[in-house]
Design a protein around this motif. Structure first.
Motif, PDB file in Angstrom:
ATOM      1  N   VAL A  20      -5.173 -18.612  -8.032  1.00  7.15           N
ATOM      2  CA  VAL A  20      -6.298 -19.267  -8.694  1.00  7.15           C
ATOM      3  C   VAL A  20      -7.305 -19.766  -7.665  1.00  7.15           C
ATOM      4  O   VAL A  20      -8.519 -19.564  -7.821  1.00  7.15           O
ATOM      5  N   ILE A  21      -6.829 -20.405  -6.610  1.00 11.24           N
ATOM      6  CA  ILE A  21      -7.742 -20.958  -5.615  1.00 11.24           C
ATOM      7  C   ILE A  21      -8.436 -19.853  -4.824  1.00 11.24           C
ATOM      8  O   ILE A  21      -9.631 -19.946  -4.510  1.00 11.24           O
ATOM      9  N   GLU A  22      -7.723 -18.789  -4.494  1.00 10.02           N
ATOM     10  CA  GLU A  22      -8.276 -17.749  -3.634  1.00 10.02           C
ATOM     11  C   GLU A  22      -9.102 -16.703  -4.370  1.00 10.02           C
ATOM     12  O   GLU A  22      -9.960 -16.046  -3.759  1.00 10.02           O
ATOM     13  N   HIS A  23      -8.869 -16.538  -5.679  1.00  4.50           N
ATOM     14  CA  HIS A  23      -9.512 -15.424  -6.384  1.00  4.50           C
ATOM     15  C   HIS A  23     -10.332 -15.834  -7.603  1.00  4.50           C
ATOM     16  O   HIS A  23     -10.872 -14.957  -8.296  1.00  4.50           O
ATOM     17  N   THR A  24     -10.425 -17.127  -7.896  1.00  9.48           N
ATOM     18  CA  THR A  24     -11.234 -17.580  -9.031  1.00  9.48           C
ATOM     19  C   THR A  24     -12.035 -18.810  -8.596  1.00  9.48           C
ATOM     20  O   THR A  24     -11.878 -19.308  -7.488  1.00  9.48           O
ATOM     21  N   GLU A  25     -12.858 -19.299  -9.501  1.00 10.32           N
ATOM     22  CA  GLU A  25     -13.614 -20.533  -9.249  1.00 10.32           C
ATOM     23  C   GLU A  25     -12.973 -21.734  -9.935  1.00 10.32           C
ATOM     24  O   GLU A  25     -13.542 -22.829  -9.954  1.00 10.32           O
ATOM     25  N   ASP A  26     -11.785 -21.550 -10.509  1.00  8.26           N
ATOM     26  CA  ASP A  26     -11.120 -22.616 -11.250  1.00  8.26           C
ATOM     27  C   ASP A  26     -10.478 -23.630 -10.316  1.00  8.26           C
ATOM     28  O   ASP A  26     -10.261 -23.370  -9.126  1.00  8.26           O
ATOM     29  N   SER A  27     -10.126 -24.783 -10.877  1.00  9.97           N
ATOM     30  CA  SER A  27      -9.430 -25.847 -10.149  1.00  9.97           C
ATOM     31  C   SER A  27      -7.975 -25.901 -10.588  1.00  9.97           C
ATOM     32  O   SER A  27      -7.628 -25.501 -11.708  1.00  9.97           O
ATOM     33  N   VAL A  28      -7.118 -26.406  -9.706  1.00 11.14           N
ATOM     34  CA  VAL A  28      -5.686 -26.483  -9.988  1.00 11.14           C
ATOM     35  C   VAL A  28      -5.168 -27.890  -9.683  1.00 11.14           C
ATOM     36  O   VAL A  28      -5.461 -28.459  -8.625  1.00 11.14           O
ATOM     37  N   VAL A  29      -4.395 -28.426 -10.616  1.00  7.27           N
ATOM     38  CA  VAL A  29      -3.584 -29.615 -10.370  1.00  7.27           C
ATOM     39  C   VAL A  29      -2.138 -29.147 -10.352  1.00  7.27           C
ATOM     40  O   VAL A  29      -1.636 -28.599 -11.340  1.00  7.27           O
ATOM     41  N   ASN A  30      -1.480 -29.322  -9.222  1.00  4.68           N
ATOM     42  CA  ASN A  30      -0.097 -28.894  -9.036  1.00  4.68           C
ATOM     43  C   ASN A  30       0.816 -30.084  -9.287  1.00  4.68           C
ATOM     44  O   ASN A  30       0.825 -31.048  -8.518  1.00  4.68           O
ATOM     45  N   LEU A  31       1.582 -30.028 -10.370  1.00  3.87           N
ATOM     46  CA  LEU A  31       2.538 -31.083 -10.712  1.00  3.87           C
ATOM     47  C   LEU A  31       3.929 -30.571 -10.389  1.00  3.87           C
ATOM     48  O   LEU A  31       4.398 -29.601 -10.995  1.00  3.87           O
ATOM     49  N   ASP A  32       4.595 -31.200  -9.422  1.00  5.47           N
ATOM     50  CA  ASP A  32       5.910 -30.726  -8.988  1.00  5.47           C
ATOM     51  C   ASP A  32       6.766 -31.907  -8.561  1.00  5.47           C
ATOM     52  O   ASP A  32       6.293 -32.808  -7.860  1.00  5.47           O
ATOM     53  N   LYS A  33       8.015 -31.902  -8.968  1.00  4.15           N
ATOM     54  CA  LYS A  33       8.964 -32.945  -8.579  1.00  4.15           C
ATOM     55  C   LYS A  33       9.386 -32.826  -7.127  1.00  4.15           C
ATOM     56  O   LYS A  33       9.821 -33.790  -6.507  1.00  4.15           O
ATOM     57  N   LEU A  34       9.265 -31.619  -6.569  1.00  7.80           N
ATOM     58  CA  LEU A  34       9.733 -31.297  -5.209  1.00  7.80           C
ATOM     59  C   LEU A  34      11.249 -31.444  -5.102  1.00  7.80           C
ATOM     60  O   LEU A  34      11.767 -32.234  -4.320  1.00  7.80           O
ATOM     61  N   THR A  35      11.955 -30.647  -5.907  1.00  4.42           N
ATOM     62  CA  THR A  35      13.386 -30.498  -5.714  1.00  4.42           C
ATOM     63  C   THR A  35      13.606 -29.608  -4.491  1.00  4.42           C
ATOM     64  O   THR A  35      12.656 -29.273  -3.780  1.00  4.42           O
ATOM     65  N   TYR A  36      14.851 -29.188  -4.254  1.00  2.00           N
ATOM     66  CA  TYR A  36      15.143 -28.392  -3.068  1.00  2.00           C
ATOM     67  C   TYR A  36      14.294 -27.124  -2.997  1.00  2.00           C
ATOM     68  O   TYR A  36      13.962 -26.637  -1.914  1.00  2.00           O
ATOM     69  N   ALA A  37      13.931 -26.548  -4.152  1.00  2.00           N
ATOM     70  CA  ALA A  37      13.197 -25.278  -4.167  1.00  2.00           C
ATOM     71  C   ALA A  37      11.687 -25.464  -4.107  1.00  2.00           C
ATOM     72  O   ALA A  37      10.954 -24.486  -4.041  1.00  2.00           O
ATOM     73  N   GLY A  38      11.220 -26.703  -4.120  1.00  2.00           N
ATOM     74  CA  GLY A  38       9.789 -26.957  -4.016  1.00  2.00           C
ATOM     75  C   GLY A  38       9.384 -27.151  -2.566  1.00  2.00           C
ATOM     76  O   GLY A  38       9.906 -28.029  -1.872  1.00  2.00           O
ATOM     77  N   ASN A  39       8.451 -26.350  -2.101  1.00  2.00           N
ATOM     78  CA  ASN A  39       8.083 -26.372  -0.685  1.00  2.00           C
ATOM     79  C   ASN A  39       6.559 -26.331  -0.561  1.00  2.00           C
ATOM     80  O   ASN A  39       5.936 -25.291  -0.777  1.00  2.00           O
ATOM     81  N   LEU A  40       5.973 -27.456  -0.196  1.00  2.00           N
ATOM     82  CA  LEU A  40       4.521 -27.520  -0.075  1.00  2.00           C
ATOM     83  C   LEU A  40       3.987 -26.673   1.072  1.00  2.00           C
ATOM     84  O   LEU A  40       2.790 -26.347   1.100  1.00  2.00           O
ATOM     85  N   GLU A  41       4.860 -26.285   2.009  1.00  2.00           N
ATOM     86  CA  GLU A  41       4.410 -25.411   3.093  1.00  2.00           C
ATOM     87  C   GLU A  41       3.990 -24.037   2.558  1.00  2.00           C
ATOM     88  O   GLU A  41       3.234 -23.321   3.217  1.00  2.00           O
ATOM     89  N   SER A  42       4.459 -23.680   1.367  1.00  2.00           N
ATOM     90  CA  SER A  42       4.047 -22.419   0.749  1.00  2.00           C
ATOM     91  C   SER A  42       2.585 -22.460   0.298  1.00  2.00           C
ATOM     92  O   SER A  42       2.019 -21.426  -0.063  1.00  2.00           O
ATOM     93  N   LEU A  43       1.991 -23.654   0.332  1.00  2.00           N
ATOM     94  CA  LEU A  43       0.611 -23.838  -0.110  1.00  2.00           C
ATOM     95  C   LEU A  43      -0.307 -24.262   1.022  1.00  2.00           C
ATOM     96  O   LEU A  43      -1.439 -24.686   0.782  1.00  2.00           O
ATOM     97  N   ASP A  44       0.151 -24.135   2.257  1.00  2.00           N
ATOM     98  CA  ASP A  44      -0.669 -24.555   3.398  1.00  2.00           C
ATOM     99  C   ASP A  44      -2.030 -23.861   3.413  1.00  2.00           C
ATOM    100  O   ASP A  44      -3.037 -24.461   3.805  1.00  2.00           O
ATOM    101  N   ALA A  45      -2.078 -22.614   2.991  1.00  2.00           N
ATOM    102  CA  ALA A  45      -3.325 -21.843   3.076  1.00  2.00           C
ATOM    103  C   ALA A  45      -4.432 -22.408   2.194  1.00  2.00           C
ATOM    104  O   ALA A  45      -5.621 -22.196   2.478  1.00  2.00           O
ATOM    105  N   ILE A  46      -4.051 -23.153   1.124  1.00  2.00           N
ATOM    106  CA  ILE A  46      -5.079 -23.633   0.195  1.00  2.00           C
ATOM    107  C   ILE A  46      -5.047 -25.153   0.023  1.00  2.00           C
ATOM    108  O   ILE A  46      -5.853 -25.705  -0.734  1.00  2.00           O
ATOM    109  N   SER A  47      -4.148 -25.849   0.713  1.00  2.00           N
ATOM    110  CA  SER A  47      -3.931 -27.271   0.447  1.00  2.00           C
ATOM    111  C   SER A  47      -5.162 -28.127   0.728  1.00  2.00           C
ATOM    112  O   SER A  47      -5.316 -29.206   0.152  1.00  2.00           O
TER     113      SER A  47
END
Length: 364
Positions: A20-47
């Protein structure tokens, strides 16, 4: 458009956020509890993008979800937050019941209250997109059978049963309360940033370390493999163009036996990182020599295969990657991003995040 993505730090969720961030003009709100499988480093490119916001919230926390909806006023919700690993669901089903069923119920009620308070224009624009799995259908008997949107549910594991339950809740909230929903059921995803407990990244990383490549049973289980960026495109297509109340199956048209997938990975590693150039490996001539057949998983489904003709005919989506192109991209990505993998494997991605939260006074 402003999109609220639940589970946006997970494997598929992060792919959706990046798309969404890289290919559209839309905005994103990322809601995540950040359990073991949640990794914000996967979003470094757009954070750092000004169209991206992150909220650390558990979907089971109704008050916190209400606050996020009121603060950000999303136009649509894409619900990907879920516990998703079958083996973990067999060992401990409680988290799957809580997140996938209770969490979806809580989110539906929050969404219904939010939607009810929107203007007529806002109500007409709003959608609740529930992202699910083909595992809710059970497995297929015939070698040419396919899952369609009308296939009866017959889940086999605690994970798939919990996802089937959440699907039923979403459809009930549409029929009973009129909540505008759309549901998608996808086949097995693979690609960059996949958590290393799953089949493809586990095989890649085990092979590079000279460890055994465990294959359940004979390895004859068939899955339809969908490259995660193709899936992200499909999900955006559905949330923007899909019909309210509709279900769309999303598949990659890439059926492969698990054993054949492992052999494909080994062949690519033989080419890209030969054993004689890998100091971590010794005593073998090729990576396939590391394959080890182990006792099969309880209740293991034999074959999944998706009929994705509806989404292609109605919305014009079809996968861009073949299995051959997608698996090459995937193996190459892991070879180029071993530091990301190491931080996941040793847990440092979580320890540093928790340390930062404590120092900032953030609740954990």
């Amino acid at each position: 458009m402003k999109i609220l993505v639940t589970g946006g730090a997970g494997f598929i969720g992060s792919a959706v956020v990046r798309h969404v961030i890289e290919h559209t003009e839309d905005s994103v709100v990322n809601l995540d509890k950040l359990t073991y499988a949640g990794n914000l480093e996967s979003l470094d490119a757009i954070s750092g993008n000004d169209r991206y916001r992150f909220e650390q919230v558990d979907i089971c926390d109704r008050a916190a979800v209400d606050q996020v909806l009121a603060r950000h006023q999303p136009d649509v919700i894409m619900h990907l937050a879920a516990e998703s690993h079958v083996d973990r669901s067999i060992d401990g089903p409680s988290d799957f019941i809580q997140t996938n069923i209770v969490g979806t119920y809580t989110l539906l009620e929050a969404a219904r209250a939010y939607w009810s308070g929107l203007s007529a224009e806002g109500k007409a624009r709003f959608k609740f997109h529930h992202i699910s799995t083909d595992e809710v259908y059970g497995d297929l008997e015939g070698p040419t059978d396919l899952f369609t949107e009308q296939t009866p549910y017959a889940p086999s594991s605690p994970y798939s049963a919990s996802k089937a339950s959440s699907d039923h809740l979403v459809r009930a909230w549409h029929r009973t309360y009129g909540l505008p929903v759309v549901v998608t059921n996808c086949s097995n995803n693979y690609g960059p940033f996949h958590f290393p407990e799953k089949l493809i990244p586990l095989m890649i990383l085990n092979a590079l370390e000279g460890k055994a490549l465990p294959v359940y049973g004979s390895g004859a289980q068939v899955r339809d493999w969908l490259y995660v960026d193709d899936h992200a495109r499909a999900l955006y297509t559905v949330v923007t163009q899909g019909g309210v109340g509709q279900t769309y199956n999303i598949g990659g048209h890439n059926e492969r036996r698990n054993l054949d997938v492992v052999h494909a990975i080994c062949s690519l590693l033989d080419e890209l990182r030969p054993v004689d150039k890998n100091p971590a490996v010794s005593g073998i001539a090729r990576y396939a020599d590391l394959i080890k057949h182990v006792a099969d998983r309880p209740g293991h489904d034999l074959r999944y295969a998706i009929d994705a003709s509806k989404i292609e005919a109605d919305l014009g989506w079809k996968p861009q990657e073949t299995f051959e192109s997608g698996i090459r991209k995937t193996v190459s990505w892991y070879l180029d991003n071993l530091q990301w993998c190491q931080r996941v494997q040793d847990g440092s991605y979580q320890r540093e995040r928790l340390g930062a939260q404590v120092s900032e006074g953030t609740s954990v």
